[in-house]
Design an enzyme around this catalytic site. Structure first.
Site, short mmCIF file in Angstrom:
data_model
loop_
_atom_site.label_atom_id
_atom_site.label_comp_id
_atom_site.label_asym_id
_atom_site.label_seq_id
_atom_site.Cartn_x
_atom_site.Cartn_y
_atom_site.Cartn_z
N ASP A 65 -12.32 -9.08 4.47
CA ASP A 65 -13.35 -9.24 3.33
C ASP A 65 -14.20 -10.38 3.17
O ASP A 65 -15.67 -10.64 3.58
CB ASP A 65 -13.00 -8.11 2.20
CG ASP A 65 -13.60 -6.91 1.86
OD1 ASP A 65 -13.59 -6.57 2.81
OD2 ASP A 65 -14.27 -6.64 0.55
N LYS A 82 2.74 -14.94 2.70
CA LYS A 82 3.21 -16.30 1.38
C LYS A 82 4.73 -16.31 1.54
O LYS A 82 5.66 -16.09 0.82
CB LYS A 82 2.20 -14.93 0.56
CG LYS A 82 2.39 -15.95 -0.89
CD LYS A 82 1.23 -17.07 -0.87
CE LYS A 82 1.77 -17.60 -2.56
NZ LYS A 82 0.98 -19.04 -2.54
N TYR A 140 1.05 -1.13 -0.15
CA TYR A 140 -0.21 -0.06 -0.33
C TYR A 140 1.17 1.40 0.20
O TYR A 140 0.16 2.44 -0.34
CB TYR A 140 -0.78 0.12 1.32
CG TYR A 140 -1.90 -0.91 0.87
CD1 TYR A 140 -2.15 -1.87 0.51
CD2 TYR A 140 -3.48 0.46 1.70
CE1 TYR A 140 -3.30 -2.51 0.59
CE2 TYR A 140 -5.09 -0.51 1.12
CZ TYR A 140 -4.37 -2.00 0.80
OH TYR A 140 -6.28 -2.10 0.49
N ASP A 150 -2.93 -18.29 1.11
CA ASP A 150 -4.20 -18.94 -0.09
C ASP A 150 -5.01 -19.69 1.03
O ASP A 150 -6.13 -19.80 0.29
CB ASP A 150 -3.27 -19.64 -1.31
CG ASP A 150 -2.43 -20.43 -0.51
OD1 ASP A 150 -1.63 -20.55 0.04
OD2 ASP A 150 -2.04 -21.51 -2.16
N ASP A 155 -6.83 -6.76 3.95
CA ASP A 155 -7.62 -6.93 3.54
C ASP A 155 -8.42 -7.37 2.71
O ASP A 155 -9.47 -7.09 3.11
CB ASP A 155 -6.85 -5.44 2.45
CG ASP A 155 -8.12 -4.56 1.92
OD1 ASP A 155 -9.43 -4.04 2.00
OD2 ASP A 155 -7.93 -4.69 0.26
C1 IPM Z 1 -10.51 -0.88 3.47
C2 IPM Z 1 -10.72 -0.45 2.37
C3 IPM Z 1 -9.62 0.34 1.80
C4 IPM Z 1 -8.54 -0.53 2.13
C5 IPM Z 1 -9.86 1.10 0.21
C6 IPM Z 1 -11.17 1.82 0.28
C7 IPM Z 1 -8.48 1.82 0.63
O1 IPM Z 1 -10.70 -1.86 1.42
O2 IPM Z 1 -10.55 -0.33 4.48
O3 IPM Z 1 -10.35 -2.44 4.08
O4 IPM Z 1 -8.28 -1.19 0.96
O5 IPM Z 1 -7.77 -0.42 3.08
MG MG Z 2 -10.73 -3.49 2.31
#
Ligand code: IPM
Ligand code: MG
Length: 345
Positions: free
Chosen positions: A241, A180, A138, A213, A237
């Site tokens: 999710d 990884k 990042y 993975d 990240d």
């Molecule tokens: C998160 C989001 C952010 C990230 C984006 C919006 C930059 O996806 O907080 O998980 O990738 O960190």
């Molecule tokens: Mg995110």
């Protein structure tokens, strides 16, 4: 003195859900001092940049920052020279030194049927993703020419040590370090450092290593096997999710982004989901992840544990009582969700 909270509603559904969190906070009977400022696309429109120096400075001086979400199609572009809403979020994280991102995932039994996974798979899941937030790909050097592009992934020993400590301290059953290491040099350093911190400082905590993975697979196959998952920025990240879907909806997951405990700087508290531009302004966004982020703010940012628990319990009860916004398969509006939480509070 009343705790000073900076509100950064941001874009899309951000303003709608932050407004609910403020109503809920105000119902606690504690006085907070709020200041609302722009971030993301809203700040680009007003100031030409996703995060102004003034906003960053105001956040630095506050006790905590409550953020909605940033981004939207209006500001989407592949042109590297155009400002992007996400730069506001990343600038805030870096600017406040928020290297530790905590994303707890604990599906409520009332929501088991909202999850795409079977009840018997998620039953008993209670895990915490500890994501490194200010390093890795990042923030590495980026290059771009007409025909090629690159993003460097870099980590230092010190960056890995401090996030590893956060994970070991949070562990109840054990830590799974995700990397990884079979491919990436940064991952081999990551693994080496996690092993050293474990050996020297936390030998009594169970530690395992998992390739990313394989971790992605185990998260949906056997999520109850995890306690604390610690991983680098990008893997965190993606995995967070994925883990969010165990709770039925990304609309349920809160987060806390924290810096060094001893420098006393403010944390940023925000839902894991994005700005959902497709439903913005329709009054149907699920505000619960933001309300739960406000609870994390009370606990981790302001030392108000009882108030945090009261808020979480009100959310539990509202869901137990059948509250379902569209993301959870129901028809409740944002306003109805707000009222349901306020009722139980
Ligand atoms: C998160 C989001 C952010 C990230 C984006 C919006 C930059 O996806 O907080 O998980 O990738 O960190
Ligand atoms: Mg995110």
């Amino acid at each position: 003195m009343a705790p000073r909270i900076i509100l950064l509603p941001g874009d899309g559904i951000g303003p709608e859900i932050v407004a609910v969190a403020v109503r809920v906070l105000d119902a606690l009977g504690v006085t907070f001092q709020y200041e609302e400022l722009l971030i993301g696309g809203a700040s680009i429109d007003a100031h030409g940049t996703a995060l102004t120096d003034e906003t960053l400075a105001a956040c630095r001086d506050a006790d905590a920052v409550l953020l909605g979400a940033v981004g939207g199609p209006k500001w989407d572009s592949t042109d590297p020279d155009r400002p992007r809403p996400e730069q506001g979020l990343l600038g805030l994280r870096k600017g406040l030194g928020l290297f530790a991102n905590l994303r707890p995932v604990k599906p409520l039994s009332a929501l088991y049927d909202a999850s795409p996974l079977r009840r018997e798979v998620i039953d008993g899941t209670d895990l915490l993703v500890v994501r490194e937030l200010t390093g890795g790909i990042y923030f590495g050097e980026k290059t771009r020419t007409e025909s090629a592009a690159s993003d460097a992934c870099a980590y230092t020993r010190a960056e890995i040590e401090r996030i590893a400590r956060v994970a070991f301290r949070a562990a109840r059953r054990g830590v799974t370090s995700v990397d990884k290491a079979n491919v990436l040099e940064t991952s081999r350093l990551w693994r080496e450092v996690v092993i050293a911190v474990h050996r020297d400082e936390f030998p009594d905590v169970a530690l395992e290593h998992l390739l990313v993975d394989s971790a992605a697979m185990r998260l949906v196959a056997a999520p109850t096997g995890f306690d604390v998952i610690v991983t680098e920025n990008m893997f965190g990240d993606i995995l967070s999710d994925e883990a969010a879907m165990l709770t039925g909806s990304l609309g349920m997951l809160p987060s806390a982004s924290l810096g060094e405990a001893d420098d006393g700087g403010p944390g940023v508290f925000e839902p894991v989901h994005g700005s959902a531009p497709d439903i913005a302004g329709r009054g149907i966004a699920n505000p619960l992840a933001t309300v739960l982020s406000a609870a994390m703010m009370l606990r981790h940012g302001l030392g108000m544990d009882a108030e945090a628990a009261a808020l979480e319990s009100a959310v539990d009860h509202a869901l137990g009582d059948g509250l379902r916004t569209p993301d959870l398969g129901g028809e409740a509006t944002t306003e109805q969700a707000a009222r349901a939480v306020l009722t139980y509070l």
